[in-house]
Structure formats: structure tokens, C-alpha cells
Design a protein around this motif. Structure first.
Motif, mmCIF file in Angstrom:
data_model
loop_
_atom_site.group_PDB
_atom_site.id
_atom_site.type_symbol
_atom_site.label_atom_id
_atom_site.label_comp_id
_atom_site.label_asym_id
_atom_site.label_seq_id
_atom_site.Cartn_x
_atom_site.Cartn_y
_atom_site.Cartn_z
ATOM 1 N N UNK A 114 -0.889 -1.045 1.165
ATOM 2 C CA UNK A 114 0.166 -1.910 0.619
ATOM 3 C C UNK A 114 0.682 -1.361 -0.712
ATOM 4 N N UNK A 115 -0.228 -0.896 -1.566
ATOM 5 C CA UNK A 115 0.171 -0.318 -2.850
ATOM 6 C C UNK A 115 0.979 0.954 -2.631
ATOM 7 N N UNK A 116 0.540 1.802 -1.708
ATOM 8 C CA UNK A 116 1.264 3.031 -1.399
ATOM 9 C C UNK A 116 2.677 2.737 -0.905
ATOM 10 N N UNK A 117 2.828 1.646 -0.178
ATOM 11 C CA UNK A 117 4.131 1.282 0.380
ATOM 12 C C UNK A 117 5.060 0.686 -0.666
ATOM 13 N N UNK A 118 4.503 0.095 -1.722
ATOM 14 C CA UNK A 118 5.320 -0.585 -2.723
ATOM 15 C C UNK A 118 5.678 0.284 -3.920
ATOM 16 N N UNK A 119 4.845 1.286 -4.213
ATOM 17 C CA UNK A 119 5.061 2.095 -5.407
ATOM 18 C C UNK A 119 5.190 3.575 -5.033
ATOM 19 N N UNK A 120 6.071 4.305 -5.726
ATOM 20 C CA UNK A 120 6.274 5.739 -5.411
ATOM 21 C C UNK A 120 5.201 6.624 -6.040
ATOM 22 N N UNK A 121 3.942 6.333 -5.765
ATOM 23 C CA UNK A 121 2.872 7.130 -6.376
ATOM 24 C C UNK A 121 2.623 8.423 -5.597
ATOM 25 N N UNK A 122 3.224 8.531 -4.424
ATOM 26 C CA UNK A 122 3.248 9.799 -3.696
ATOM 27 C C UNK A 122 4.700 10.273 -3.682
ATOM 28 N N UNK A 123 4.992 11.422 -4.281
ATOM 29 C CA UNK A 123 6.375 11.910 -4.351
ATOM 30 C C UNK A 123 7.016 12.004 -2.979
ATOM 31 N N UNK A 124 8.292 11.660 -2.898
ATOM 32 C CA UNK A 124 8.995 11.710 -1.619
ATOM 33 C C UNK A 124 9.088 13.137 -1.087
ATOM 34 N N UNK A 137 3.739 0.977 -16.109
ATOM 35 C CA UNK A 137 2.478 0.309 -15.772
ATOM 36 C C UNK A 137 2.790 -1.036 -15.121
ATOM 37 N N UNK A 138 2.283 -1.225 -13.903
ATOM 38 C CA UNK A 138 2.459 -2.480 -13.183
ATOM 39 C C UNK A 138 1.093 -3.041 -12.802
ATOM 40 N N UNK A 139 1.030 -4.349 -12.682
ATOM 41 C CA UNK A 139 -0.187 -5.016 -12.204
ATOM 42 C C UNK A 139 0.184 -5.783 -10.942
ATOM 43 N N UNK A 140 -0.592 -5.573 -9.877
ATOM 44 C CA UNK A 140 -0.268 -6.191 -8.591
ATOM 45 C C UNK A 140 -1.500 -6.846 -7.988
ATOM 46 N N UNK A 141 -1.272 -7.978 -7.379
ATOM 47 C CA UNK A 141 -2.296 -8.644 -6.564
ATOM 48 C C UNK A 141 -1.851 -8.454 -5.115
ATOM 49 N N UNK A 142 -2.407 -7.452 -4.396
ATOM 50 C CA UNK A 142 -1.963 -7.218 -3.018
ATOM 51 C C UNK A 142 -2.099 -8.472 -2.169
ATOM 52 N N UNK A 143 -1.166 -8.678 -1.266
ATOM 53 C CA UNK A 143 -1.219 -9.888 -0.431
ATOM 54 C C UNK A 143 -2.424 -9.852 0.493
ATOM 55 N N UNK A 144 -2.973 -8.656 0.765
ATOM 56 C CA UNK A 144 -4.149 -8.557 1.615
ATOM 57 C C UNK A 144 -5.446 -8.688 0.821
ATOM 58 N N UNK A 145 -5.322 -8.878 -0.487
ATOM 59 C CA UNK A 145 -6.494 -9.180 -1.310
ATOM 60 C C UNK A 145 -6.778 -10.676 -1.208
ATOM 61 N N UNK A 146 -8.028 -11.032 -1.059
ATOM 62 C CA UNK A 146 -8.368 -12.445 -0.911
ATOM 63 C C UNK A 146 -7.908 -13.230 -2.131
ATOM 64 N N UNK A 147 -7.138 -14.292 -1.937
ATOM 65 C CA UNK A 147 -6.566 -15.027 -3.073
ATOM 66 C C UNK A 147 -7.606 -15.695 -3.961
#
Length: 346
Positions: free
Chosen positions: A124-134, A300-310
Motif C-alpha cells: 500500500x505504501x509503495x502504491x501511494x508514494x513514489x519511493x521507487x523511481x518510475x 516527510x509523510x506519516x501514514x496509517x495504512x488502511x490494512x494496518x489494524x485500526x
């Protein structure tokens, strides 16, 4: 004769796929938008303050008091759950976990390898942030800290494959070694299937422990990583067993976070990215760590992935565009971390 309204359209007329109603769409959007971004000051760049000025900063002291009060309030709320039946409580939290079926769907429909909660979160993080160059022309190198059983590596492998990346991907990982008798069983992951099959890509240090909270092992890891060229991505998904003192999880894990950050700052090339799991941000050590990361990365971003237990306190800090080795901010950050790891307060 009762009148009936129009039937709900469940499938897209243009092809297969569930047609969500507006309320469901809004709920999905909210699940994927649990994140916030640190905004840097426009008039000046972020710099780490010296110890004397920080100690004298009354405003910082007031903020610290407010955060401490929030921590106490949160722990009191958690204490109210202590008398609940554990089986009923787990059933309730599982029912409330809206995205709980994602992992099952991935396993059954896509036969994902090593599909765990960690796999889902990192993908989910990989899909939301460009941390792997296109466009990866010269290859891509990643280092994974506290990685057992290897879900982040598996997720990255799947992501690169789905993106059709042809460039060579090199990776290196470290974790508490499941084969070192000196490591506590309570601190290790007992699933070593992936490690056994890729053992040549794992670094456990000269002593074989894999204990990242040892600067000697970090230096050895950095030396080993240089064989792979520039490191573009570092991930850190570590934690410490805090069952004996769950209310102090953030404080107990803070030392590990600093060693993970120390490793990342020594490993990354200019422009690289760092993903680290943290917990609540009430303690002085956590606030200072976030400040350090903002000094050393341009985003710098902080994310709570939706697949992380709430119901848990984990969040992921996604740091992009490392300013590079040798920069004043990086040098100061390394000095601060060394100061913290030697038992000195900020």
C-alpha cells in the motif's frame, strides 16, 4: 402491493467490477487518506537546534507538557478495556477492521507469496508514494532492517514485477538471527522459510546475532551494502516486545528507532528514501526523531495504512529525497543520534 425502488447497480456496465455506492466510496477514500505531511517553513530551512537553545526553549517545554497529558489520557482510555473478555474483544476488533478481508483476497485470488499484514501495508505504501523511481535505468538497491520474516522484500519484488521493471534489483536485509543462541526467543520471528532460501542476502554481523542496536553491526552492514552500489531505499519495520509495559511502548522502542535511523542515514545515497514504523508521538525522543528526519529529507509523510489494524498504535513515516551524506544537517543528525545512543538526553 408494495412499491419498490430501483435496484442497486452492483456491477459496472462497462465491464466486471463492483460498483460502489457514494457512501461506500467515501468510506474507502477515508481509509486511504489516514496520513499527514510535514510542511517545512518557507522562509528558512529546517536545522537541528543546539542543546543549549533547546533546553531554554519554553515553547518546546509547553508542547512537551501537552503531549504528556495526551499520553496519559490515551492510556486511561485503553485501561478501560482491561476487563473485557479477550475472545469477544478480538471478535469485535476483527469485525470493525474494514479492510481485514484484503489479505484473504490476495492469498486466494492472486496467490501472493508470503502474504502477511506487513506485505499488505508495505505494498500500500509503495502504491501511494513514489519511493521507487518510475524510470530505473542503472538498477535499484534496497536494504531492509528488522525484516524477518521478509514480507517487505516480497512486497517490493511483487511491485517491481507488476510495474514491469527490467533493471536489476539488488537487496540486502538484516534482522535478529533465528540461528543465534544468544538472541531471546521472545524478540525473534520464528518463521525463517524465506531467510533459509535467500541466506546469502542476509547480514547478521561478525558475531552472527543480527542485533541492529550495535553500531559495529551497522558499520558492517554499510560496508556490505557498498558492494551493491548506491542504496536507494531503506525500510525499517522493527519493534520490541512490550507486553509487560504496553503503556510505554513508544518509549521502549525509541532506542531501536534511533539505531534504524542511524543505519538509514549511513546507507542512503542522495535522493534516497526511508520508511520506518513508529508508534505514538508523545515522547521527547519521538518528537526529536521526527525533527531529525525533516532536517535530512525534503519530504516527510506519516501514514496509517488502511490494512494496518485500526486498534494498534503503529504508523509509518515515509521519508523521501535524502539530502545526502556530508551535508551539515546529516552530520548534526548523526551527532544527535550518537548522543542519544550513548545514554545522554536531549
Amino acid at each position: 402491493m408494495s412499491s419498490k425502488g430501483p435496484k442497486r447497480k452492483r456491477y459496472d456496465s462497462a465491464g466486471p467490477g463492483l460498483q460502489l455506492d457514494p457512501a461506500a466510496k467515501e468510506q474507502v477514500h477515508r481509509l486511504f487518506e489516514k496520513k499527514f505531511t510535514f510542511h517545512k517553513p518557507e522562509d528558512e530551512k529546517w536545522m537541528i537546534r543546539n542543546l543549549e537553545n533547546q533546553a531554554e526553549d519554553q515553547n518546546s517545554s509547553k508542547i512537551s507538557e501537552n503531549l504528556s497529558a495526551l499520553k496519559v489520557k490515551l492510556n486511561k482510555l485503553k485501561d478501560r478495556l482491561s476487563d473485557k473478555d479477550i475472545i469477544k474483544w478480538h471478535t469485535h476488533t476483527k469485525f470493525q477492521h474494514t479492510s481485514g478481508g484484503v489479505m484473504v483476497e490476495l492469498k486466494t485470488s492472486y496467490q501472493i507469496e508470503l502474504c502477511t499484514q506487513a506485505w499488505c501495508k508495505f505494498y500500500e505504501i509503495l502504491s501511494q508514494f513514489p519511493i521507487v523511481p518510475e524510470e530505473i535505468l542503472k538498477g535499484f538497491t534496497s536494504v531492509h532492517l528488522c525484516e524477518a520474516p521478509g514480507a517487505f522484500i516480497s512486497a517490493l519484488n511483487h511491485f517491481l514485477y507488476c510495474k514491469g521493471v527490467k533493471a536489476k534489483w539488488k537487496w540486502l536485509a538484516t534482522t535478529l538471527s533465528p540461528y543465534y543462541e544468544g538472541n531471546s526467543h521472545g524478540q525473534m520471528i520464528d518463521d525463517d522459510r524465506f531467510i533459509r532460501e535467500t541466506l546469502d542476502k542476509w547480514y547478521f554481523g561478525e558475531d552472527g546475532s543480527g542485533n541492529l542496536m550495535d553500531s559495529v553491526i551497522i558499520d558492517g552492514l554499510v560496508t556490505k551494502a557498498t558492494e551493491h552500489g548506491d542504496v536507494n531505499l531503506v525500510t525499517a519495520d522493527g519493534s520490541i516486545n512490550c507486553q509487560d509495559s504496553p503503556s510505554e511502548q513508544e518509549l521502549l522502542v525509541s532506542e531501536l528507532h534511533y539505531y534504524e535511523t542511524l543505519a538509514a542515514l549511513k546507507l542512503l545515497c542522495k535522493g534516497g528514501c526511508f520508511v520506518i514504523k513508529v508508534f505514538t508521538m508523545f515522547e521527547e525522543a519521538s518528537i526529536t526523531l521526527m525533527y531529525i528526519l525533516n532536517c535530512c529529507f525534503n519530504q516527510v509523510d506519516v501514514i496509517k495504512p488502511c490494512t494496518s489494524k485500526p486498534g494498534n498504535s503503529e504508523v509509518y513515516v515515509v521519508c523521501q529525497d535524502f539530502i545526502g551524506q556530508g551535508q551539515d544537517e546529516t552530520v548534526c543528525a548523526l551527532q544527535y543520534i550518537d548522543n542519544y545512543n550513548n545514554g545522554n538526553s536531549f
